[in-house]
Design a protein around this motif. Structure first.
Motif, PDB file in Angstrom:
ATOM      1  N   THR A 220      37.414  39.125  43.600  1.00 32.78           N
ATOM      2  CA  THR A 220      38.937  39.431  44.266  1.00 32.78           C
ATOM      3  C   THR A 220      39.760  37.998  43.354  1.00 32.78           C
ATOM      4  O   THR A 220      40.946  38.565  43.232  1.00 32.78           O
ATOM      5  CB  THR A 220      38.439  38.988  45.794  1.00 32.78           C
ATOM      6  N   ARG A 223      40.066  38.716  40.068  1.00 37.00           N
ATOM      7  CA  ARG A 223      40.999  39.878  39.742  1.00 37.00           C
ATOM      8  C   ARG A 223      43.234  39.412  40.031  1.00 37.00           C
ATOM      9  O   ARG A 223      43.333  39.723  39.668  1.00 37.00           O
ATOM     10  CB  ARG A 223      40.933  40.521  40.911  1.00 37.00           C
ATOM     11  N   ASP A 224      42.853  39.268  41.679  1.00 34.20           N
ATOM     12  CA  ASP A 224      44.196  38.744  42.227  1.00 34.20           C
ATOM     13  C   ASP A 224      45.069  36.923  41.672  1.00 34.20           C
ATOM     14  O   ASP A 224      46.646  37.523  41.388  1.00 34.20           O
ATOM     15  CB  ASP A 224      44.505  39.090  43.783  1.00 34.20           C
ATOM     16  N   VAL A 227      43.625  36.954  36.498  1.00 36.99           N
ATOM     17  CA  VAL A 227      43.805  38.283  35.291  1.00 36.99           C
ATOM     18  C   VAL A 227      45.410  38.836  36.225  1.00 36.99           C
ATOM     19  O   VAL A 227      46.418  39.596  35.402  1.00 36.99           O
ATOM     20  CB  VAL A 227      42.905  39.320  36.135  1.00 36.99           C
ATOM     21  N   GLY A 228      45.535  38.961  37.597  1.00 37.19           N
ATOM     22  CA  GLY A 228      46.535  39.738  37.653  1.00 37.19           C
ATOM     23  C   GLY A 228      47.865  39.031  37.798  1.00 37.19           C
ATOM     24  O   GLY A 228      48.966  39.790  37.931  1.00 37.19           O
ATOM     25  N   LYS A 229      47.303  37.867  37.682  1.00 34.94           N
ATOM     26  CA  LYS A 229      49.380  37.487  37.185  1.00 34.94           C
ATOM     27  C   LYS A 229      49.259  37.118  36.139  1.00 34.94           C
ATOM     28  O   LYS A 229      50.065  36.556  35.485  1.00 34.94           O
ATOM     29  CB  LYS A 229      48.992  36.008  37.841  1.00 34.94           C
ATOM     30  N   GLY A 230      48.229  37.450  34.648  1.00 34.68           N
ATOM     31  CA  GLY A 230      48.559  37.317  33.736  1.00 34.68           C
ATOM     32  C   GLY A 230      48.290  35.984  33.107  1.00 34.68           C
ATOM     33  O   GLY A 230      48.703  35.272  31.933  1.00 34.68           O
ATOM     34  N   ALA A 236      42.467  43.456  28.556  1.00 33.84           N
ATOM     35  CA  ALA A 236      41.886  43.220  29.551  1.00 33.84           C
ATOM     36  C   ALA A 236      40.863  42.401  29.575  1.00 33.84           C
ATOM     37  O   ALA A 236      40.119  42.657  28.370  1.00 33.84           O
ATOM     38  CB  ALA A 236      40.835  44.350  30.372  1.00 33.84           C
ATOM     39  N   ALA A 386      39.911  44.372  36.994  1.00 35.72           N
ATOM     40  CA  ALA A 386      41.086  45.167  35.836  1.00 35.72           C
ATOM     41  C   ALA A 386      41.735  45.551  37.162  1.00 35.72           C
ATOM     42  O   ALA A 386      41.917  45.191  38.592  1.00 35.72           O
ATOM     43  CB  ALA A 386      40.399  46.206  35.708  1.00 35.72           C
ATOM     44  N   GLU A 387      42.414  45.543  37.110  1.00 34.97           N
ATOM     45  CA  GLU A 387      43.786  46.196  37.601  1.00 34.97           C
ATOM     46  C   GLU A 387      43.390  47.227  38.302  1.00 34.97           C
ATOM     47  O   GLU A 387      43.001  48.225  37.963  1.00 34.97           O
ATOM     48  CB  GLU A 387      45.466  46.926  37.603  1.00 34.97           C
ATOM     49  N   GLY A 388      43.584  47.730  40.151  1.00 33.65           N
ATOM     50  CA  GLY A 388      43.328  47.977  40.966  1.00 33.65           C
ATOM     51  C   GLY A 388      41.870  48.745  40.618  1.00 33.65           C
ATOM     52  O   GLY A 388      40.938  49.088  41.667  1.00 33.65           O
TER      53      GLY A 388
END
Length: 414
Positions: A220, A223-224, A227-230, A236, A386-388
């Motif tokens: 988690t 992801r957040d 990855v989620g922050k680029g 991916a 991954a996103e989502g």
């Protein structure tokens, strides 16, 4: 049979024997770097010292060696010795001598304890570690300095890693942190992050714990917060293989990544000013790192226990063992050879990996189910970040699959 009686210290006997050995190539087949040259030299020395034993070594590429040995075993023509990537299925089928039946007491006692334990099935060691490596954090010192980061202070925690990745991203680094969760070795990258998060693939008694709350929290966070922050670069992570991110590190496009000893030489050739550090953990450096070992084993089929033991005892003496590790930039599996490498200034770049070996955690190679479980992790774990993506759902699916495969393996062995 006790160790004193079962070791080969008294020497083999009983006429001429030819040992059939199949080994993996750590160099380029057919070229001067091929491992065949090492084996030819080692066999020549061994045969001079051991009348009545001949050794025939076939060296195959890693792409072929596992399948070739499996085919030989299936056909009832098992080699006397095989040096490959795993041992558990052969041990479970009762095809292998235990290590205590083969090695002399001094040689057996000289194995690095963590590696010896990793070769056990049911508290009996069947897998003999042949070569090893551990993982550390690599980082590009020049990119750190260009981003305003202290190149002598690598991150020790995930929060520090995130802040460093944000600075690298702001400085235009393509991959602030390289996160290879593609099919090549997603199980390895996953295990390193799990260890940093306080859990792992299995617990201390060997039960699969892929869906542990700590692991869900780890993915988690990935992801957040990464990855989620680029902060892992374009594309991916599920589509990024280790080979690709290693090559990108050599091009100066990666700020940080988890790597093993084989990254050292290409980084040096590319003139990358890099540093290494222990793997960061959630709130402090990770308490352990991932270790990987290749294995060598003795098959019972031809009944050559004493001769197999004599040859293996010879291979793990410092002269032979250190020569191979030094030639291919690998980590020794014996304590005496490890001490020698730590003192060898030519191999100073390998010292961080050597120091990490004592606390390393290994894949559950003693499980017959592990190859299938590993393949499923490679296929699916990238979706957790991954996103989502839903880390809990992905890890729960992997856990249920692992439990089913483990149950099937136990049923097949009964």
């Amino acid at each position: 049979m006790g160790l004193g009686a079962s070791g080969c210290g008294a020497g083999p006997g009983g006429g001429d024997v030819t040992l059939k050995v199949v080994a993996a190539d750590y160099g380029d087949p057919g070229k001067p770097s091929s491992s065949q040259h090492y084996w030819d030299e080692a066999v020549e020395r061994f045969e001079k010292e051991n009348d009545g034993i001949r050794v025939d070594v076939t060296v195959l590429s890693w792409n072929d060696v596992e399948g070739e040995v499996a085919d030989m075993v299936k056909a009832g023509e098992a080699p006397d010795i095989a040096q490959v990537g795993g041992y558990a299925d052969y041990a479970a089928e009762g095809r292998l001598y235990s290590v205590s039946e083969l090695l002399s007491i001094p040689t057996h006692a000289n194995l690095v304890p963590a590696l010896a334990r990793a070769g056990e099935v049911g508290r009996t060691q069947y897998g003999l570690p042949f070569a090893s490596s551990t993982r550390v954090l690599f980082y590009n010192k020049k990119l750190f300095a260009d981003a305003g980061l202290d190149p002598e202070k690598p991150p020790q925690t995930w929060k520090q890693l995130q802040k460093a990745a944000q600075a690298l991203d702001a400085a235009g680094v393509k991959h602030p942190y390289g996160l290879p969760l593609g099919r090549e070795e997603a199980q390895g990258e996953s295990m390193m992050w799990m260890l940093g998060g306080g859990a792992g693939i299995t617990d201390q008694v060997g039960t699969y714990t892929l869906d542990a709350p700590e692991n869900v929290a780890t993915f988690t966070w990935l992801r957040d917060e990464l990855v989620g922050k680029g902060l892992t670069g374009p594309g991916a992570p599920a589509d990024l293989d280790r080979k690709d991110v290693f090559e990108a590190f050599g091009r100066g496009e990666v700020g940080m990544l988890n790597g093993h000893p084989t990254l050292v030489e290409p980084a040096q050739k590319a003139k990358i000013d890099y540093g290494t550090a222990p793997l960061p953990g959630r709130s402090e450096p990770a308490g352990s790192t991932m270790g990987v070992a290749d294995w060598i084993m003795g098959f019972k089929e031809n009944g050559h226990r004493k001769e197999i033991g004599a040859f293996l005892d010879f291979l793990f003496q410092d002269e032979q063992h250190y020569e191979f590790m030094d030639r291919y930039g690998l980590i020794p599996v014996t304590m005496s050879a490890s001490d020698k490498m730590l003192a060898d200034s030519r191999n100073k770049e390998l010292r961080p990996f050597l120091r990490a070996l004592g606390e390393a955690e290994f894949y559950p190679l003693n499980k017959v189910s592990w190859p299938d479980v590993s393949q499923e992790i490679r296929k699916r774990v990238g979706g957790a970040v991954a996103e989502g993506g839903d880390p809990a759902a992905v890890l729960d699916g992997l856990q249920r699959g692992a439990e089913e495969r483990e149950a099937a393996a136990r049923e097949a062995s009964e």
